[in-house]
Design an enzyme around this catalytic site. Structure first.
Site, PDB file in Angstrom:
ATOM      1  NE  ARG A 227      -3.744  -2.137   2.625  1.00  0.00           N
ATOM      2  CZ  ARG A 227      -3.532  -3.294   3.229  1.00  0.00           C
ATOM      3  NH1 ARG A 227      -2.345  -3.536   3.799  1.00  0.00           N
ATOM      4  NH2 ARG A 227      -4.472  -4.226   3.267  1.00  0.00           N
TER       5      ARG A 227
ATOM      6  CE  LYS B 292      -7.704  -0.002   4.715  1.00  0.00           C
ATOM      7  NZ  LYS B 292      -8.238  -0.039   3.338  1.00  0.00           N
TER       8      LYS B 292
ATOM      9  CG  HIS C 122      -5.459   1.519  -3.731  1.00  0.00           C
ATOM     10  ND1 HIS C 122      -4.731   1.126  -2.618  1.00  0.00           N
ATOM     11  CD2 HIS C 122      -6.478   0.623  -3.832  1.00  0.00           C
ATOM     12  CE1 HIS C 122      -5.290   0.064  -2.079  1.00  0.00           C
ATOM     13  NE2 HIS C 122      -6.350  -0.267  -2.790  1.00  0.00           N
TER      14      HIS C 122
ATOM     15  NE  ARG D 196      -3.630  -3.486  -1.263  1.00  0.00           N
ATOM     16  CZ  ARG D 196      -3.054  -4.425  -0.513  1.00  0.00           C
ATOM     17  NH1 ARG D 196      -1.746  -4.598  -0.573  1.00  0.00           N
ATOM     18  NH2 ARG D 196      -3.765  -5.177   0.294  1.00  0.00           N
TER      19      ARG D 196
ATOM     20  CG  HIS E 268      -6.105  -8.328   0.040  1.00  0.00           C
ATOM     21  ND1 HIS E 268      -5.025  -8.387  -0.800  1.00  0.00           N
ATOM     22  CD2 HIS E 268      -6.891  -7.313  -0.432  1.00  0.00           C
ATOM     23  CE1 HIS E 268      -5.148  -7.466  -1.752  1.00  0.00           C
ATOM     24  NE2 HIS E 268      -6.262  -6.801  -1.541  1.00  0.00           N
TER      25      HIS E 268
ATOM     26  CE1 TYR F  74      -6.669  -6.801  -6.923  1.00  0.00           C
ATOM     27  CE2 TYR F  74      -7.488  -7.834  -4.931  1.00  0.00           C
ATOM     28  CZ  TYR F  74      -6.995  -6.731  -5.586  1.00  0.00           C
ATOM     29  OH  TYR F  74      -6.839  -5.553  -4.913  1.00  0.00           O
TER      30      TYR F  74
END
Length: 339
Positions: free
Chosen positions: A198, A223, A280, A283, A307, A316
């Site tokens: 990130r 995060k 972003h 990513r 994640h 994805y």
């Protein structure tokens, strides 16, 4: 026992004094309304069900937001965004309302106002989430037990589907051409594409976190609030090896503010003619490449990207469908190239 007295020409005050309970009073337009209210409160007191509304009726939303900022927000790791939202909410008409008078309709009206102003659904969602936490905190910690949380009953804005922007053929080259001689910024982009880290994780990197011998970067502040180790590809190692080690110990000392990095990305994309590409999205691109260009399984990719759940990774996997024909013909996943 309840007593009633006239206040001026148009109002009546009901006052209830009962042992074991604080003195409770409220003003009404008519004596009949005052008597009806008093009867209900006395019944609740007799059954031991009475909850005082004094606290909830004594403070406005704006005043509670100020207290919330002082007592709750400092506990957060990155409180600045929440402080900004709280200050913005204070300036709205809703901020002048007494806490006990705010209903779900008021929250719905606020949501509709923000939608008419063109504010994104996610921004509104975050504002409503702050309000919901505030009401819960006021009820649990500030003696406002009589409060109900109006945000829980109000309809929330419908969020758009997650972004799926990827680098198309030739766009990566255009981006680096637009970046030009900004060596540090170029290195940040390369690291993002190789590691799926990130924005904030990259900018917080220090040389103590980088272990080139073991081909890994250790992230202490993420995060999700959990540490993780990110393996480094050959390209990523080459990027780190080419960087100057600044006396501050920061890997990227010239760029420390995430918002500044996003603005720099926007300007580079504008020069390159790349529409709707954000930092972003790199990513997203990097994670998609893990699925398409390597034999890593889902759990291994999840460990790299950080994640929180497999559900977060699910969007994805559909990007691999363009390679299925080649895979059916015997090609290995790492041999397939989809741009």
């Amino acid at each position: 026992m309840a007593t009633f007295r006239k206040r001026g020409n148009l109002q009546w005050e009901a006052r209830i004094r009962k042992r074991g309970y604080p003195t409770t009073c409220k003003t009404f337009d008519t004596k009949a309304e005052a008597e009806q209210w008093a009867k209900g409160v006395e019944t609740e007191m007799s059954k031991g069900q009475f909850v005082s509304t004094k606290e909830a009726e004594g403070y406005t939303l704006g005043e509670c937001l100020d207290r919330y900022k002082e007592e709750y927000l400092p506990r957060l790791k990155n409180p600045q965004s929440e402080i900004y939202r709280a200050d913005r909410l204070k300036k709205r008409a809703l901020g002048l309302r007494i806490m006990a008078t705010i209903r779900s309709k008021d929250i719905a009206d606020y949501r509709r106002e923000r939608e008419k102003e063109g504010v994104s659904a996610n921004t509104i969602r975050l504002e409503l989430a702050l309000l919901s936490r505030l009401f819960n905190f006021a009820k649990s910690d500030w003696g406002m037990e009589s409060l109900t949380n109006p945000v829980q009953l109000a309809a929330k804005p419908k969020l758009p589907p997650g972004r799926e922007r990827r680098l198309e053929q030739g766009e990566e080259e255009k981006l680096f051409e637009a970046i030009g001689n900004d060596f540090e910024f170029s290195a940040i982009i390369k690291i993002a594409l190789e590691t799926a880290m990130r924005r904030g994780e990259i900018l917080k990197l220090t040389w103590k976190d980088v272990d080139l011998r073991n081909k890994a970067v250790f992230l202490q502040d993420t995060k999700n609030g959990t540490c993780r180790t990110v393996p480094l590809s050959k390209k990523a190692i080459e990027v780190f090896q080419g960087l100057h080690r600044h006396i501050s110990g920061k890997v990227f000392p010239s760029c420390t503010v995430p918002q500044s990095l996003s603005k720099k990305m926007a300007k580079a994309c504008q020069r390159a003619g790349l529409a709707d590409l954000r930092f972003h999205d790199l990513r997203h691109e990097a994670t998609s490449r893990f699925f398409e260009h390597t034999d890593l399984d889902v759990m291994e990719i999840k460990a790299i990207t950080g994640h929180k759940s497999l559900q977060m990774l699910a969007r994805y996997t559909h990007l691999r469908t363009a390679n299925l024909a080649a895979r059916l013909d015997g090609a290995k996943r790492g041999e397939v190239r989809h741009i």
